[in-house]
Structures are given as structure tokens and as C-alpha cells.
Design a protein around this motif. Structure first.
Motif, PDB file in Angstrom:
ATOM      1  N   GLN A 158       0.835  -1.190   0.000  1.00 42.22           N
ATOM      2  CA  GLN A 158       0.000   0.000   0.000  1.00 42.22           C
ATOM      3  C   GLN A 158       0.873   1.245   0.000  1.00 42.22           C
ATOM      4  O   GLN A 158       1.542   1.540   0.975  1.00 42.22           O
ATOM      5  CB  GLN A 158      -0.907  -0.004   1.239  1.00 42.22           C
ATOM      6  N   HIS A 172      -6.237   2.225   4.460  1.00 38.67           N
ATOM      7  CA  HIS A 172      -7.392   1.332   4.458  1.00 38.67           C
ATOM      8  C   HIS A 172      -8.237   1.632   5.699  1.00 38.67           C
ATOM      9  O   HIS A 172      -7.834   2.444   6.547  1.00 38.67           O
ATOM     10  CB  HIS A 172      -6.975  -0.151   4.412  1.00 38.67           C
ATOM     11  N   SER A 174      -8.934  -0.555   7.907  1.00 43.64           N
ATOM     12  CA  SER A 174      -8.598  -1.518   8.965  1.00 43.64           C
ATOM     13  C   SER A 174      -8.170  -0.892  10.302  1.00 43.64           C
ATOM     14  O   SER A 174      -8.404  -1.513  11.348  1.00 43.64           O
ATOM     15  CB  SER A 174      -7.527  -2.489   8.459  1.00 43.64           C
ATOM     16  N   GLN A 177     -10.632  -1.145  12.993  1.00 44.05           N
ATOM     17  CA  GLN A 177     -10.627  -2.397  13.779  1.00 44.05           C
ATOM     18  C   GLN A 177      -9.849  -2.186  15.068  1.00 44.05           C
ATOM     19  O   GLN A 177     -10.301  -2.534  16.163  1.00 44.05           O
ATOM     20  CB  GLN A 177      -9.889  -3.522  13.038  1.00 44.05           C
ATOM     21  N   ARG A 198      -4.230   6.348  -1.094  1.00 43.14           N
ATOM     22  CA  ARG A 198      -2.997   5.681  -1.501  1.00 43.14           C
ATOM     23  C   ARG A 198      -2.361   6.477  -2.628  1.00 43.14           C
ATOM     24  O   ARG A 198      -3.074   6.994  -3.498  1.00 43.14           O
ATOM     25  CB  ARG A 198      -3.272   4.254  -1.982  1.00 43.14           C
ATOM     26  N   GLN A 212     -13.667   2.647   1.285  1.00 44.38           N
ATOM     27  CA  GLN A 212     -13.738   1.244   1.681  1.00 44.38           C
ATOM     28  C   GLN A 212     -14.795   1.085   2.770  1.00 44.38           C
ATOM     29  O   GLN A 212     -15.203   2.045   3.409  1.00 44.38           O
ATOM     30  CB  GLN A 212     -12.400   0.781   2.286  1.00 44.38           C
ATOM     31  N   GLU A 214     -15.061  -1.557   6.092  1.00 43.56           N
ATOM     32  CA  GLU A 214     -14.398  -2.621   6.831  1.00 43.56           C
ATOM     33  C   GLU A 214     -15.445  -3.369   7.646  1.00 43.56           C
ATOM     34  O   GLU A 214     -16.387  -2.771   8.145  1.00 43.56           O
ATOM     35  CB  GLU A 214     -13.403  -1.964   7.804  1.00 43.56           C
ATOM     36  N   PHE A 252      -2.976 -11.411   3.638  1.00 44.37           N
ATOM     37  CA  PHE A 252      -2.991 -10.106   4.311  1.00 44.37           C
ATOM     38  C   PHE A 252      -2.273 -10.316   5.636  1.00 44.37           C
ATOM     39  O   PHE A 252      -2.458 -11.363   6.282  1.00 44.37           O
ATOM     40  CB  PHE A 252      -4.413  -9.613   4.575  1.00 44.37           C
ATOM     41  N   PHE A 254      -2.761  -9.131   8.463  1.00 43.99           N
ATOM     42  CA  PHE A 254      -3.596  -9.084   9.669  1.00 43.99           C
ATOM     43  C   PHE A 254      -4.639 -10.183   9.716  1.00 43.99           C
ATOM     44  O   PHE A 254      -5.455 -10.230  10.633  1.00 43.99           O
ATOM     45  CB  PHE A 254      -4.272  -7.716   9.804  1.00 43.99           C
ATOM     46  N   THR A 255      -4.670 -11.055   8.708  1.00 37.54           N
ATOM     47  CA  THR A 255      -5.618 -12.184   8.745  1.00 37.54           C
ATOM     48  C   THR A 255      -4.886 -13.482   8.415  1.00 37.54           C
ATOM     49  O   THR A 255      -3.918 -13.500   7.660  1.00 37.54           O
ATOM     50  CB  THR A 255      -6.776 -11.985   7.742  1.00 37.54           C
ATOM     51  N   GLY A 286     -11.331  -8.231   0.257  1.00 35.89           N
ATOM     52  CA  GLY A 286     -10.323  -9.017   0.942  1.00 35.89           C
ATOM     53  C   GLY A 286     -10.871  -9.413   2.304  1.00 35.89           C
ATOM     54  O   GLY A 286     -11.641  -8.677   2.919  1.00 35.89           O
ATOM     55  N   SER A 287     -10.477 -10.598   2.792  1.00 38.96           N
ATOM     56  CA  SER A 287     -11.052 -11.057   4.051  1.00 38.96           C
ATOM     57  C   SER A 287     -10.153 -12.099   4.705  1.00 38.96           C
ATOM     58  O   SER A 287      -9.145 -12.513   4.148  1.00 38.96           O
ATOM     59  CB  SER A 287     -12.429 -11.679   3.791  1.00 38.96           C
ATOM     60  N   GLY A 288     -10.553 -12.537   5.876  1.00 41.50           N
ATOM     61  CA  GLY A 288      -9.818 -13.601   6.541  1.00 41.50           C
ATOM     62  C   GLY A 288     -10.163 -13.672   8.012  1.00 41.50           C
ATOM     63  O   GLY A 288     -10.955 -12.876   8.520  1.00 41.50           O
ATOM     64  N   ALA A 309     -12.522 -10.689   9.563  1.00 47.86           N
ATOM     65  CA  ALA A 309     -12.537  -9.297   9.099  1.00 47.86           C
ATOM     66  C   ALA A 309     -12.614  -9.305   7.587  1.00 47.86           C
ATOM     67  O   ALA A 309     -12.225 -10.283   6.942  1.00 47.86           O
ATOM     68  CB  ALA A 309     -11.279  -8.569   9.566  1.00 47.86           C
ATOM     69  N   PHE A 310     -13.144  -8.242   7.053  1.00 51.23           N
ATOM     70  CA  PHE A 310     -13.148  -8.095   5.599  1.00 51.23           C
ATOM     71  C   PHE A 310     -13.105  -6.613   5.249  1.00 51.23           C
ATOM     72  O   PHE A 310     -13.448  -5.761   6.072  1.00 51.23           O
ATOM     73  CB  PHE A 310     -14.372  -8.768   4.962  1.00 51.23           C
ATOM     74  N   GLY A 311     -12.598  -6.327   4.073  1.00 55.87           N
ATOM     75  CA  GLY A 311     -12.546  -4.934   3.628  1.00 55.87           C
ATOM     76  C   GLY A 311     -12.880  -4.891   2.151  1.00 55.87           C
ATOM     77  O   GLY A 311     -12.364  -5.693   1.377  1.00 55.87           O
TER      78      GLY A 311
HETATM   79  N1  PHE Z   1      -7.398  -3.790   4.477  1.00 55.23           N
HETATM   80  C1  PHE Z   1      -7.367  -4.637   3.319  1.00 55.23           C
HETATM   81  C2  PHE Z   1      -7.068  -3.804   2.090  1.00 55.23           C
HETATM   82  O1  PHE Z   1      -7.232  -2.605   2.144  1.00 55.23           O
HETATM   83  C3  PHE Z   1      -8.646  -5.374   3.123  1.00 55.23           C
HETATM   84  C4  PHE Z   1      -8.878  -6.373   4.231  1.00 55.23           C
HETATM   85  C5  PHE Z   1      -9.591  -5.990   5.340  1.00 55.23           C
HETATM   86  C6  PHE Z   1      -8.426  -7.665   4.143  1.00 55.23           C
HETATM   87  C7  PHE Z   1      -9.824  -6.890   6.365  1.00 55.23           C
HETATM   88  C8  PHE Z   1      -8.654  -8.572   5.126  1.00 55.23           C
HETATM   89  C9  PHE Z   1      -9.357  -8.194   6.248  1.00 55.23           C
HETATM   90  O2  PHE Z   1      -6.717  -4.306   1.059  1.00 55.23           O
END
Ligand code: PHE
Length: 341
Positions: A158, A172, A174, A177, A198, A212, A214, A252, A254-255, A286-288, A309-311
Motif C-alpha cells: 500500500q 485502508h 482496517s 478495527q 494511496r 472502503q 471494513e 494479508f 492481519f488475517t 479481501g477477508s480472513g 474481518a473483511f474490507g
Molecule cells: N485492508 C485490506 C485492504 O485494504 C482489506 C482487508 C480488510 C483484508 C480486512 C482482510 C481483512 O486491502
């Protein structure tokens, strides 16, 4: 000369002139001419001296009767005139309600705002609450606390606008979170929409500013199946019942495990077309499962709690939903574009 004849003449003259008077002012003038102190009837009475004493009272009576009559005529004509004037005024003030009205132009929501609200509503329906965080973030919240230490290559994923050593424009959503976990104990169930930055070059699919949303869920016994079910439901709500989802292993920091989510192409439904580069699939988020390190840094025991989490990119979802082929349209505020929504 017979004064009674004079009175008769006055009466005739008055009757004619009164009925022709076309304004209240005119009528008042006539009143003075006939009934005033120096008026025509008074004139006649002044000449009474010439008459015999027997005739005087007769004439006096006739004159008084004429006065009464003229007064009555005057007030009748006055009423008539007032009615006519009133009707004229009403006619002048009449409003033609059949004329077309003035169009009131109201604004409406920007397509991005519409999608954001729609997504918020879907997750509120699932028991999530909305959270927000600042666009200027600490480097700690944006990276460190999300398991992206300094000099870790993942930071290059990023391209970041730094303000100084400590602050940056969040890349992002995130960090919301991190902020939520610092404030709240599980169960946590939030959705956090917002603007992110970005340092990308601008083209049809990249903007240095974009949006985004989240999602974060932390509780006991949260599994990947919960993530899949939630995302599936979300996708079907936004893109329709027949839309399929696919989870593709990804990375990612964080996941763990991480997955990218694709949906069946909104144009071809999976057959393959230009939009989906003939793959039949479109990537939307994106997620995990929240990385144990991230839970630990937030002070939660990863043995006790788990979460997902997902974004997602709201611009991308807006573009897919409305068939917009250039992200710049969302930021240029061209009226020709905005009026279509
Ligand atoms: N923060 C990630 C991004 O900007 C997306 C994401 C969020 C992925 C949460 C996994 C969990 O690409």
C-alpha cells in the motif's frame, strides 16, 4: 317660477347622474352638489321667501322628501359601486391554478453515498453497528497494530501518503478495527465505511482517494464458515440472488487464513466477457480470520476469542452495480453523470 318644478328637475337630474357615477369619489362630489350646504336643494329652499306662507311648508316638506330620496339613492348606488369594485379587484387578483408551477429542483445522493447506505443497512440488519475513524491515522493503528511492522515488505503493498514519522493518511479502513478493539470487549460486530488514501497514479480504475468499508466480528467460536455465510448473504443482497461467490486463498498480514472474494461477473454471469477478462469472476473484497497476533496486541486471548474481518472497495462495488467504467466519474462531479442517478 314654480319652485316645486325646480325640485322635480333636480330629482331627475340627480337620478341620472347618480346612476352614472362610476367611482365613490364621483358619488361624493355629486352628494355635495345636490345635498351640500351650498347645494342645489339648499338653493331652492333659500328662495322660499318669495312664496306665500301657506305654500312654504308644502315646499319644505317636498324638499325634505327629496333629500331623503336622494340620500337613499346615493347609498344604494354606493353599495352597488362597492360591489362592482370588489368584484373587479377579485378578478384582478385571480390566480390561474392551471398554469404550470415552478419546478423545484432537489438534489439527490451521490451513487457512492447510496451504495454506502445500502451496505450499512444490510449489515445493520445482521446486527452490526457502524463505526467511524479519522482519515489522519497513526502509523501504529494503520500498520503496526495490524501486524505490519516497520520495514516489513507488506508495507509496500500500500503506497502511503506520510504526514510525518508518526502520522499518515490511512491506506485502508482496517485501523478502525484497532480503534474498536481498544475500546470495546467482544462480542464485537462492526462495519466501518470511510475514505482512504494511496499514492496511486490516477487511471480508469485507480484514484488516490477512494472508499472502503471494513467489517470486523470477534466473539467466541467464530469460524471461517461465519465469514463465508455473511459475505454470501451480503453479495446476494447487493448484486442479486443468483450471484455466486468464490473464496480464493490470499495474503494479508492481519488475517490468517486470508481470502479474496470474487463474485460471478455482473455482466456475463460467469460466461466470460471483457469486464471479467473472460474469467467469469470479479474480485470485490479481501477477508480472513483475524490474525492471533492482532488479537493479542488488542489484549484479547486468541485461545478464547476468534474473529473474521473483511474490507471492500466501495467505489468498485458502486461501479459494478451501476455499470460505471471509470472511477474518475465518481470524483469529477460532472452534472451529466450525476443526473443519471
Ligand atoms: N485492508 C485490506 C485492504 O485494504 C482489506 C482487508 C480488510 C483484508 C480486512 C482482510 C481483512 O486491502
Amino acid at each position: 317660477m314654480d319652485l316645486r318644478e325646480n325640485l322635480k328637475k333636480i330629482e331627475e337630474e340627480a337620478e341620472q347622474l347618480f346612476s352614472r357615477a362610476d367611482s365613490l369619489e364621483k358619488l361624493e362630489e355629486l352628494r355635495i352638489v345636490f345635498l351640500g350646504k351650498k347645494g342645489k336643494i339648499t338653493d331652492v329652499l333659500k328662495q322660499m321667501g318669495k312664496m306665500s306662507p301657506e305654500e312654504r311648508p308644502v315646499l319644505g316638506q317636498a324638499a325634505n322628501q327629496l333629500k331623503d330620496k336622494l340620500n337613499n339613492l346615493l347609498s344604494a348606488r354606493k353599495n352597488e359601486l362597492e360591489e362592482i369594485l370588489q368584484a373587479k379587484k377579485l378578478e384582478e387578483e385571480r390566480i390561474d391554478i392551471t398554469l404550470p408551477g415552478t419546478e423545484i429542483i432537489t438534489g439527490h445522493l451521490h451513487p457512492l453515498t447510496r451504495i454506502t447506505k445500502e451496505i450499512e443497512d444490510i449489515f445493520i440488519g445482521l446486527g452490526f453497528t457502524i463505526e467511524e475513524g479519522p482519515e489522519i491515522e497513526t502509523e501504529y493503528n494503520n500498520f503496526e497494530a495490524l501486524n505490519v511492522p516497520k520495514y516489513h515488505p507488506a508495507r509496500d503493498l500500500q503506497d502511503t501518503f506520510y504526514i510525518d514519522d508518526h502520522y499518515l493518511l490511512r491506506t485502508h479502513t482496517s485501523p478502525v478495527q484497532v480503534r474498536t478493539m481498544a475500546r470495546q470487549k467482544p462480542p464485537i460486530r462492526i462495519i466501518a465505511p470511510g475514505r482512504v488514501y494511496r499514492s496511486d497514479d490516477i487511471d480508469a480504475s485507480h484514484s488516490p482517494v477512494f472508499y472502503q468499508a471494513e467489517g470486523l466480528v470477534i466473539d467466541k467460536d467464530i469460524s471461517f464458515a461465519d465469514l463465508k455465510g455473511t459475505i454470501q448473504l451480503f453479495v446476494q443482497s447487493v448484486f442479486g440472488e443468483n450471484t455466486r461467490t468464490r473464496f480464493r486463498p490470499s495474503y494479508f498480514p492481519f488475517t490468517e487464513p486470508s481470502a479474496e472474494v470474487d463474485i460471478s461477473c455482473v455482466i456475463c454471469g460467469g460466461e466470460g466477457c471483457r469486464l471479467c477478462s473472460y474469467t467469469g469472476w470479479l474480485e470485490i473484497l479481501g477477508s480472513g480470520m483475524v490474525h492471533p497476533r492482532v488479537l493479542e496486541m488488542a489484549g484479547f486471548d486468541p485461545e478464547e476469542y476468534s474473529g473474521y474481518a473483511f474490507g471492500m472497495g466501495l467505489d468498485r462495488i458502486t461501479m459494478l452495480k451501476y455499470g460505471i467504467n471509470d472511477i474518475r466519474l465518481l470524483y469529477e462531479n460532472d452534472q451529466r453523470f450525476l443526473h443519471q442517478f
